[in-house]
Design an enzyme around this catalytic site. Sequence first.
Site, PDB file in Angstrom:
ATOM      1  N   GLU A 146      -9.138  -8.024  50.320  1.00 34.00           N
ATOM      2  CA  GLU A 146      -8.544  -6.749  49.906  1.00 34.00           C
ATOM      3  C   GLU A 146      -8.265  -5.858  51.116  1.00 34.00           C
ATOM      4  OE1 GLU A 146      -8.355  -5.603  46.281  1.00 34.00           O
ATOM      5  OE2 GLU A 146      -8.566  -7.720  45.785  1.00 34.00           O
ATOM      6  N   HIS A 197      -1.421  -8.037  39.375  1.00 32.94           N
ATOM      7  CA  HIS A 197      -0.390  -7.075  39.795  1.00 32.94           C
ATOM      8  C   HIS A 197      -0.417  -6.817  41.296  1.00 32.94           C
ATOM      9  CE1 HIS A 197      -3.859  -4.337  39.422  1.00 32.94           C
ATOM     10  NE2 HIS A 197      -3.176  -3.383  40.025  1.00 32.94           N
ATOM     11  N   ARG A 198      -1.568  -7.072  41.945  1.00 35.73           N
ATOM     12  CA  ARG A 198      -1.666  -6.850  43.382  1.00 35.73           C
ATOM     13  C   ARG A 198      -1.404  -8.133  44.170  1.00 35.73           C
ATOM     14  NH1 ARG A 198      -4.791  -2.080  45.742  1.00 35.73           N
ATOM     15  NH2 ARG A 198      -2.849  -2.326  46.878  1.00 35.73           N
ATOM     16  N   SER A 206      -8.823   3.553  36.790  1.00 39.82           N
ATOM     17  CA  SER A 206      -7.696   2.778  36.252  1.00 39.82           C
ATOM     18  C   SER A 206      -7.915   2.502  34.767  1.00 39.82           C
ATOM     19  CB  SER A 206      -7.546   1.469  37.043  1.00 39.82           C
ATOM     20  OG  SER A 206      -6.864   0.482  36.311  1.00 39.82           O
ATOM     21  N   GLY A 213      -3.800   0.582  33.422  1.00 44.87           N
ATOM     22  CA  GLY A 213      -5.146   0.035  33.162  1.00 44.87           C
ATOM     23  C   GLY A 213      -5.299  -1.404  33.625  1.00 44.87           C
ATOM     24  N   HIS A 229     -14.304  -1.367  45.963  1.00 48.51           N
ATOM     25  CA  HIS A 229     -14.060  -1.613  47.393  1.00 48.51           C
ATOM     26  C   HIS A 229     -15.131  -0.860  48.176  1.00 48.51           C
ATOM     27  CE1 HIS A 229      -9.488  -2.140  46.510  1.00 48.51           C
ATOM     28  NE2 HIS A 229     -10.014  -3.320  46.724  1.00 48.51           N
ATOM     29  N   CYS A 232      -7.616   5.337  50.483  1.00 44.18           N
ATOM     30  CA  CYS A 232      -6.902   4.180  49.907  1.00 44.18           C
ATOM     31  C   CYS A 232      -5.435   4.201  50.302  1.00 44.18           C
ATOM     32  CB  CYS A 232      -6.930   4.212  48.387  1.00 44.18           C
ATOM     33  SG  CYS A 232      -8.551   4.160  47.675  1.00 44.18           S
ATOM     34  N   SER A 236      -6.710  -2.619  36.481  1.00 41.69           N
ATOM     35  CA  SER A 236      -7.754  -3.001  37.442  1.00 41.69           C
ATOM     36  C   SER A 236      -9.147  -2.954  36.839  1.00 41.69           C
ATOM     37  CB  SER A 236      -7.683  -2.083  38.670  1.00 41.69           C
ATOM     38  OG  SER A 236      -6.694  -2.522  39.540  1.00 41.69           O
ATOM     39  N   TYR A 237      -9.530  -4.031  36.191  1.00 35.46           N
ATOM     40  CA  TYR A 237     -10.874  -4.111  35.622  1.00 35.46           C
ATOM     41  C   TYR A 237     -11.905  -3.947  36.741  1.00 35.46           C
ATOM     42  CZ  TYR A 237     -14.884  -6.049  33.113  1.00 35.46           C
ATOM     43  OH  TYR A 237     -16.113  -6.233  32.540  1.00 35.46           O
ATOM     44  N   GLY A 238     -12.831  -3.015  36.553  1.00 34.79           N
ATOM     45  CA  GLY A 238     -13.823  -2.761  37.603  1.00 34.79           C
ATOM     46  C   GLY A 238     -13.521  -1.461  38.347  1.00 34.79           C
ATOM     47  N   ASN A 270      -5.320  -1.455  51.367  1.00 39.43           N
ATOM     48  CA  ASN A 270      -5.422  -2.844  50.891  1.00 39.43           C
ATOM     49  C   ASN A 270      -4.260  -3.711  51.371  1.00 39.43           C
ATOM     50  OD1 ASN A 270      -6.258  -1.083  48.054  1.00 39.43           O
ATOM     51  ND2 ASN A 270      -7.786  -2.324  49.105  1.00 39.43           N
TER      52      ASN A 270
HETATM   53  O1  SUG Z   1      -6.566  -2.036  43.438  1.00 39.35           O
HETATM   54  N1  SUG Z   1      -5.569   0.650  41.422  1.00 39.35           N
HETATM   55  C1  SUG Z   1      -5.876   0.129  42.736  1.00 39.35           C
HETATM   56  C2  SUG Z   1      -6.572   1.190  43.557  1.00 39.35           C
HETATM   57  C3  SUG Z   1      -6.769   0.761  44.979  1.00 39.35           C
HETATM   58  C4  SUG Z   1      -7.687   1.653  45.730  1.00 39.35           C
HETATM   59  N2  SUG Z   1      -7.836   1.213  47.066  1.00 39.35           N
HETATM   60  C5  SUG Z   1      -8.942   1.363  47.832  1.00 39.35           C
HETATM   61  N3  SUG Z   1     -10.119   1.646  47.350  1.00 39.35           N
HETATM   62  N4  SUG Z   1      -8.820   1.138  49.095  1.00 39.35           N
HETATM   63  C6  SUG Z   1      -6.744  -1.121  42.628  1.00 39.35           C
HETATM   64  O2  SUG Z   1      -7.607  -1.163  41.753  1.00 39.35           O
HETATM   65  C7  SUG Z   1      -4.517   0.586  39.221  1.00 39.35           C
HETATM   66  C8  SUG Z   1      -3.194   0.206  38.623  1.00 39.35           C
HETATM   67  C9  SUG Z   1      -3.114   0.543  37.176  1.00 39.35           C
HETATM   68  O3  SUG Z   1      -4.108   0.410  36.451  1.00 39.35           O
HETATM   69  O4  SUG Z   1      -1.991   0.944  36.714  1.00 39.35           O
HETATM   70  C10 SUG Z   1      -4.734  -0.022  40.606  1.00 39.35           C
HETATM   71  O5  SUG Z   1      -4.179  -1.041  40.917  1.00 39.35           O
END
Ligand code: SUG
Length: 445
Positions: free
Chosen positions: A174, A137-138, A28, A20, A248, A368, A22-24, A110
């Site tokens: 991104e 985390h990213r 996730s 959880g 995105h 993705c 990735s707010y938005g 990304n």
């Molecule tokens: O950045 N999810 C990624 C998903 C990326 C999708 N990429 C594209 N649309 N190109 C993000 O939100 C979730 C991780 C977690 O909640 O455990 C996460 O990072």
Amino acid sequence: MSVYEVNFDGLVGPTHNYAGLSYGNVASSNNADLESNPQQAALQGLEKMWTLEKLGIPQGVIAPHVRPDVASLRALGFSGTDPQVIAKAAKLEPLLLKAVYSASAMWTANAATVSPSSDTDNLKVHFTPANLSNKFHRSIEAPTTSRILKAIFSDENHFEHHSPLPNHPLFGDEGAANHTRLSDSYGHKGLALFVYGEDAKTQVKPSCYPARQTRQACEAIARSHGLSRARTLFIQQNPEVIDQGVFHNDVIAIGNENVFLFHEKAFYQQKQSIEEVRAHYTGSRPLHLLEVSCGDVSVEEAVKSYLFNSQLVSLPSGGMAIIAPSECQTIDSVERYFSALCKASNPINEVFYIDLKQSMQNGGGPACLRLRVTLNQTELAAVNPACLLDEPLYKRLQMWVKKHYRDRLREVDLADPSLLLESQSALDELTQILHLGSVYDFQRI
Ligand code: SUG
């Protein structure tokens, strides 16, 4: 000379989990703390790669990152041996531990923005790893991503690697998820279409969820890649749909060669933006601008099904196919739309559904999971051949996954220091399979 679009997919890492973070990103958040199956996730990803390879579309592999990223925990003040660092973080800052465990590098759309040599001023393929500064985390991905890309595309005669943009909200980047290219065909000069969520010079922005990509980041990349101004366009995402979970642009639009498929609500001042796309396109083949109306598919259904996160690919036999997530089959309006799309007069005539549920539950669909790299024959010959998928590599990677990956992971498992050792030994073996050299920090110590 033949020119190909090669999809470099991220191999799902051994610690894939639902945190959880990735707010938005609606999936996730909705699936936070669900039990994950890293082995199944990696095998599902491999099946997608193999499906494309079998369709005659060249396929590459990008290695995962070592997680947990103990170096980040050390930088945040946790000390001792690796197991002690993990134990302290599990007790004091479980959310931080989850963040450094994320296998998010799998979503290689990304990883970077890539410009093909036909579009750049020095006729090299340019790469800028994304700083992913919006999510902690990213944000820790870029250094390893950069080393891996250099290990795959090492020939300086053909490939130019840039540093990630400065890690500041003004330059939130991104990568290719917010970039597409429209052209007559892969080998011709194309229109580089950058889509941003926010421009620091205006007040147009989402009110609830963050805009992760800025116009300033897009402009910086276009400058350093040496793209021609006449063939570069910056348009803004509709802030209203960011607030509905479109974090995105590749969740609401997709382009391939002379086809651009997008939702009615995708862009800010959409009519004008699409007119600009039409005006900047220089191909001699007609441009197909395919707008999906709210009556066809609502924004909510688009986010649920991830129909726009399909891969739109050109088939060697002619025409185009959609590689869609199987979630699209569960929503009638989406299936109906696809079947009408395939019958209508445009290059798209087939849909292949792929089961990527493990990744989808974290908001990552087919598009993705891949980084598109357009390469001519000479450039393709200069790519690290061990990273290009063929049947022996596909089978070897399947065996490697089955040998090293767990089939269930919950939050409590993250405190287990043996998970770090498992991850390190798996990736150590992978560097040999993919001939990557020392791309991981733990190998440098
Ligand atoms: O950045 N999810 C990624 C998903 C990326 C999708 N990429 C594209 N649309 N190109 C993000 O939100 C979730 C991780 C977690 O909640 O455990 C996460 O990072």
